[in-house]
Design a protein around this motif. Structure first.
Motif, PDB file in Angstrom:
ATOM      1  N   ALA A  71     -38.622   6.632  -3.529  1.00  0.00           N
ATOM      2  CA  ALA A  71     -37.603   5.984  -4.354  1.00  0.00           C
ATOM      3  C   ALA A  71     -37.584   4.482  -4.134  1.00  0.00           C
ATOM      4  CB  ALA A  71     -36.229   6.581  -4.038  1.00  0.00           C
ATOM      5  N   TYR A  72     -37.678   4.057  -2.878  1.00  0.00           N
ATOM      6  CA  TYR A  72     -37.729   2.615  -2.600  1.00  0.00           C
ATOM      7  C   TYR A  72     -38.947   1.980  -3.247  1.00  0.00           C
ATOM      8  CZ  TYR A  72     -33.830   1.693   0.535  1.00  0.00           C
ATOM      9  OH  TYR A  72     -32.586   1.481   1.044  1.00  0.00           O
ATOM     10  N   ALA A  73     -40.092   2.647  -3.166  1.00  0.00           N
ATOM     11  CA  ALA A  73     -41.310   2.093  -3.772  1.00  0.00           C
ATOM     12  C   ALA A  73     -41.169   2.010  -5.287  1.00  0.00           C
ATOM     13  CB  ALA A  73     -42.516   2.941  -3.398  1.00  0.00           C
ATOM     14  N   ALA A  74     -40.581   3.025  -5.890  1.00  0.00           N
ATOM     15  CA  ALA A  74     -40.399   3.023  -7.342  1.00  0.00           C
ATOM     16  C   ALA A  74     -39.439   1.915  -7.774  1.00  0.00           C
ATOM     17  CB  ALA A  74     -39.887   4.386  -7.812  1.00  0.00           C
ATOM     18  N   VAL A  75     -38.330   1.767  -7.063  1.00  0.00           N
ATOM     19  CA  VAL A  75     -37.368   0.722  -7.407  1.00  0.00           C
ATOM     20  C   VAL A  75     -37.964  -0.661  -7.167  1.00  0.00           C
ATOM     21  CG1 VAL A  75     -35.160  -0.286  -6.718  1.00  0.00           C
ATOM     22  CG2 VAL A  75     -35.332   2.148  -7.113  1.00  0.00           C
ATOM     23  N   ARG A  80     -40.023  -5.490  -9.790  1.00  0.00           N
ATOM     24  CA  ARG A  80     -41.113  -6.460  -9.990  1.00  0.00           C
ATOM     25  C   ARG A  80     -41.582  -6.483 -11.446  1.00  0.00           C
ATOM     26  NH1 ARG A  80     -39.029  -6.962  -6.024  1.00  0.00           N
ATOM     27  NH2 ARG A  80     -39.730  -7.766  -4.055  1.00  0.00           N
ATOM     28  N   ILE A  81     -41.657  -5.323 -12.064  1.00  0.00           N
ATOM     29  CA  ILE A  81     -42.074  -5.255 -13.471  1.00  0.00           C
ATOM     30  C   ILE A  81     -41.026  -5.915 -14.362  1.00  0.00           C
ATOM     31  CG2 ILE A  81     -42.498  -3.707 -15.418  1.00  0.00           C
ATOM     32  CD1 ILE A  81     -43.702  -1.725 -13.368  1.00  0.00           C
ATOM     33  N   GLY A  82     -39.745  -5.620 -14.090  1.00  0.00           N
ATOM     34  CA  GLY A  82     -38.676  -6.141 -14.939  1.00  0.00           C
ATOM     35  C   GLY A  82     -38.362  -7.605 -14.713  1.00  0.00           C
ATOM     36  N   LEU A  83     -38.293  -8.039 -13.457  1.00  0.00           N
ATOM     37  CA  LEU A  83     -37.865  -9.402 -13.159  1.00  0.00           C
ATOM     38  C   LEU A  83     -39.006 -10.415 -13.169  1.00  0.00           C
ATOM     39  CD1 LEU A  83     -35.360  -8.643 -10.257  1.00  0.00           C
ATOM     40  CD2 LEU A  83     -34.837  -9.106 -12.652  1.00  0.00           C
ATOM     41  N   GLN A  84     -40.165  -9.999 -12.711  1.00  0.00           N
ATOM     42  CA  GLN A  84     -41.275 -10.932 -12.613  1.00  0.00           C
ATOM     43  C   GLN A  84     -42.284 -10.777 -13.737  1.00  0.00           C
ATOM     44  OE1 GLN A  84     -42.818 -10.510  -8.659  1.00  0.00           O
ATOM     45  NE2 GLN A  84     -40.991 -11.384  -7.716  1.00  0.00           N
ATOM     46  N   GLY A  85     -42.033  -9.825 -14.618  1.00  0.00           N
ATOM     47  CA  GLY A  85     -42.870  -9.678 -15.787  1.00  0.00           C
ATOM     48  C   GLY A  85     -44.279  -9.197 -15.516  1.00  0.00           C
ATOM     49  N   TRP A  86     -44.445  -8.307 -14.547  1.00  0.00           N
ATOM     50  CA  TRP A  86     -45.776  -7.753 -14.308  1.00  0.00           C
ATOM     51  C   TRP A  86     -46.264  -7.055 -15.577  1.00  0.00           C
ATOM     52  CZ3 TRP A  86     -45.794  -4.912  -8.932  1.00  0.00           C
ATOM     53  CH2 TRP A  86     -45.745  -5.864  -7.913  1.00  0.00           C
ATOM     54  N   PRO A  87     -47.510  -7.182 -15.947  1.00  0.00           N
ATOM     55  CA  PRO A  87     -48.018  -6.549 -17.170  1.00  0.00           C
ATOM     56  C   PRO A  87     -48.363  -5.072 -16.959  1.00  0.00           C
ATOM     57  CG  PRO A  87     -49.758  -7.808 -16.153  1.00  0.00           C
ATOM     58  CD  PRO A  87     -48.527  -8.039 -15.319  1.00  0.00           C
ATOM     59  N   GLY A  97     -43.863   5.733  -7.170  1.00  0.00           N
ATOM     60  CA  GLY A  97     -42.984   6.379  -6.196  1.00  0.00           C
ATOM     61  C   GLY A  97     -43.591   7.641  -5.622  1.00  0.00           C
ATOM     62  N   ALA A  98     -44.218   8.447  -6.472  1.00  0.00           N
ATOM     63  CA  ALA A  98     -44.862   9.672  -5.989  1.00  0.00           C
ATOM     64  C   ALA A  98     -46.024   9.343  -5.056  1.00  0.00           C
ATOM     65  CB  ALA A  98     -45.354  10.504  -7.175  1.00  0.00           C
ATOM     66  N   PHE A  99     -46.789   8.309  -5.395  1.00  0.00           N
ATOM     67  CA  PHE A  99     -47.904   7.908  -4.547  1.00  0.00           C
ATOM     68  C   PHE A  99     -47.413   7.444  -3.174  1.00  0.00           C
ATOM     69  CE2 PHE A  99     -50.942   4.677  -3.054  1.00  0.00           C
ATOM     70  CZ  PHE A  99     -52.074   5.475  -2.961  1.00  0.00           C
ATOM     71  N   ALA A 100     -46.374   6.596  -3.170  1.00  0.00           N
ATOM     72  CA  ALA A 100     -45.833   6.103  -1.895  1.00  0.00           C
ATOM     73  C   ALA A 100     -45.248   7.245  -1.069  1.00  0.00           C
ATOM     74  CB  ALA A 100     -44.785   5.028  -2.149  1.00  0.00           C
ATOM     75  N   GLY A 101     -44.502   8.146  -1.712  1.00  0.00           N
ATOM     76  CA  GLY A 101     -43.959   9.296  -0.986  1.00  0.00           C
ATOM     77  C   GLY A 101     -45.052  10.202  -0.452  1.00  0.00           C
ATOM     78  N   GLU A 145     -29.110  -2.971   4.861  1.00  0.00           N
ATOM     79  CA  GLU A 145     -28.190  -1.838   4.767  1.00  0.00           C
ATOM     80  C   GLU A 145     -27.638  -1.645   3.368  1.00  0.00           C
ATOM     81  OE1 GLU A 145     -25.184  -2.117   7.713  1.00  0.00           O
ATOM     82  OE2 GLU A 145     -26.606  -2.038   9.373  1.00  0.00           O
ATOM     83  N   ARG A 146     -27.713  -2.672   2.546  1.00  0.00           N
ATOM     84  CA  ARG A 146     -27.191  -2.572   1.175  1.00  0.00           C
ATOM     85  C   ARG A 146     -28.213  -1.977   0.215  1.00  0.00           C
ATOM     86  NH1 ARG A 146     -25.429  -8.244  -0.265  1.00  0.00           N
ATOM     87  NH2 ARG A 146     -24.774  -7.220  -2.168  1.00  0.00           N
ATOM     88  N   GLY A 147     -29.471  -1.936   0.600  1.00  0.00           N
ATOM     89  CA  GLY A 147     -30.494  -1.370  -0.255  1.00  0.00           C
ATOM     90  C   GLY A 147     -30.986  -2.364  -1.291  1.00  0.00           C
ATOM     91  N   ILE A 148     -31.746  -1.883  -2.240  1.00  0.00           N
ATOM     92  CA  ILE A 148     -32.309  -2.725  -3.293  1.00  0.00           C
ATOM     93  C   ILE A 148     -31.462  -2.547  -4.540  1.00  0.00           C
ATOM     94  CG2 ILE A 148     -34.323  -3.168  -4.718  1.00  0.00           C
ATOM     95  CD1 ILE A 148     -36.044  -1.962  -2.553  1.00  0.00           C
ATOM     96  N   PRO A 149     -30.880  -3.636  -5.051  1.00  0.00           N
ATOM     97  CA  PRO A 149     -30.082  -3.500  -6.277  1.00  0.00           C
ATOM     98  C   PRO A 149     -30.984  -3.348  -7.513  1.00  0.00           C
ATOM     99  CG  PRO A 149     -30.134  -5.782  -5.596  1.00  0.00           C
ATOM    100  CD  PRO A 149     -30.864  -5.001  -4.539  1.00  0.00           C
ATOM    101  N   THR A 150     -30.612  -2.442  -8.378  1.00  0.00           N
ATOM    102  CA  THR A 150     -31.327  -2.274  -9.635  1.00  0.00           C
ATOM    103  C   THR A 150     -30.451  -1.493 -10.595  1.00  0.00           C
ATOM    104  OG1 THR A 150     -33.432  -1.644 -10.621  1.00  0.00           O
ATOM    105  CG2 THR A 150     -32.472  -0.097  -9.067  1.00  0.00           C
ATOM    106  N   ASP A 151     -30.719  -1.622 -11.862  1.00  0.00           N
ATOM    107  CA  ASP A 151     -30.038  -0.836 -12.893  1.00  0.00           C
ATOM    108  C   ASP A 151     -31.073  -0.477 -13.941  1.00  0.00           C
ATOM    109  OD1 ASP A 151     -28.395   0.425 -14.648  1.00  0.00           O
ATOM    110  OD2 ASP A 151     -27.049  -1.270 -14.974  1.00  0.00           O
ATOM    111  N   ARG A 152     -31.518   0.753 -13.924  1.00  0.00           N
ATOM    112  CA  ARG A 152     -32.568   1.186 -14.811  1.00  0.00           C
ATOM    113  C   ARG A 152     -32.090   1.381 -16.250  1.00  0.00           C
ATOM    114  NH1 ARG A 152     -31.840   6.059 -16.322  1.00  0.00           N
ATOM    115  NH2 ARG A 152     -30.599   7.507 -15.138  1.00  0.00           N
ATOM    116  N   THR A 153     -30.780   1.353 -16.465  1.00  0.00           N
ATOM    117  CA  THR A 153     -30.264   1.590 -17.818  1.00  0.00           C
ATOM    118  C   THR A 153     -30.093   0.312 -18.616  1.00  0.00           C
ATOM    119  OG1 THR A 153     -27.982   1.541 -17.028  1.00  0.00           O
ATOM    120  CG2 THR A 153     -29.081   3.678 -17.104  1.00  0.00           C
ATOM    121  N   LEU A 154     -30.234  -0.864 -17.990  1.00  0.00           N
ATOM    122  CA  LEU A 154     -30.130  -2.127 -18.715  1.00  0.00           C
ATOM    123  C   LEU A 154     -31.464  -2.472 -19.352  1.00  0.00           C
ATOM    124  CD1 LEU A 154     -28.029  -4.350 -16.313  1.00  0.00           C
ATOM    125  CD2 LEU A 154     -27.273  -3.183 -18.365  1.00  0.00           C
TER     126      LEU A 154
END
Length: 157
Positions: A71-75, A80-87, A97-101, A145-154
């Protein structure tokens, strides 16, 4: 005689799958989608625990660690895809995420599955604590401790 109960059971599972497939269109709000995602994730983790304890008899305190790493790897990839515009397509995020897990499971599983019984349980508890401490020690990667912030619905659909 045996085919009738199997057919009824198969029909029940197909109907259940159809209800689950239609649910996102019946409840399209962000909160409902997030809740359904969390319910699905919890169900998969419960099935994995049932497989591990029920089938093999191994009590693991670490089986959710692999899902957490995935989950951390997926988020992380999604941000990175959303904020930094990875192609890269967002459809590949679950695969990351499945690969990292899977890598975490193969690496840590290599160590933990050498023993059984109480020793296995204690080793998995130690591995889970090790990963938890590592997440707190590397805040630039795991968000502390706060984790990685993200919102997949935006954003765009």
């Amino acid at each position: 005689m045996v085919a009738a109960p199997i057919a009824r059971r198969a029909i029940a599972w197909v109907c259940f799958a159809a209800v689950l497939g239609v649910a996102p269109w019946c409840f399209p709000s962000d909160a409902a989608l997030t809740l359904m995602t969390q319910m699905g994730t919890a169900a998969i983790l419960a099935l994995s625990f049932n497989l591990l304890l029920g089938t093999t008899g191994l009590l693991s305190f670490c089986h959710a660690t692999y899902a957490g790493v995935g989950a951390y790897a997926a988020v992380w990839c999604m941000n990175r895809i959303g904020l930094q515009g990875w192609p890269v397509s967002m459809a590949l995020v679950p695969l990351a995420g499945a690969f990292a897990g899977g890598i975490a499971g193969a690496t840590l599983g290599f160590v933990t599955t050498r023993r059984a019984g109480m020793t296995f349980a204690m080793i998995t508890l130690g591995v889970a604590e090790l990963v938890w401490v590592m997440a707190a020690m590397l805040p630039e990667w795991f968000g502390g401790e706060r984790g990685i912030p993200t919102d997949r619905t935006l954003g765009a659909a």
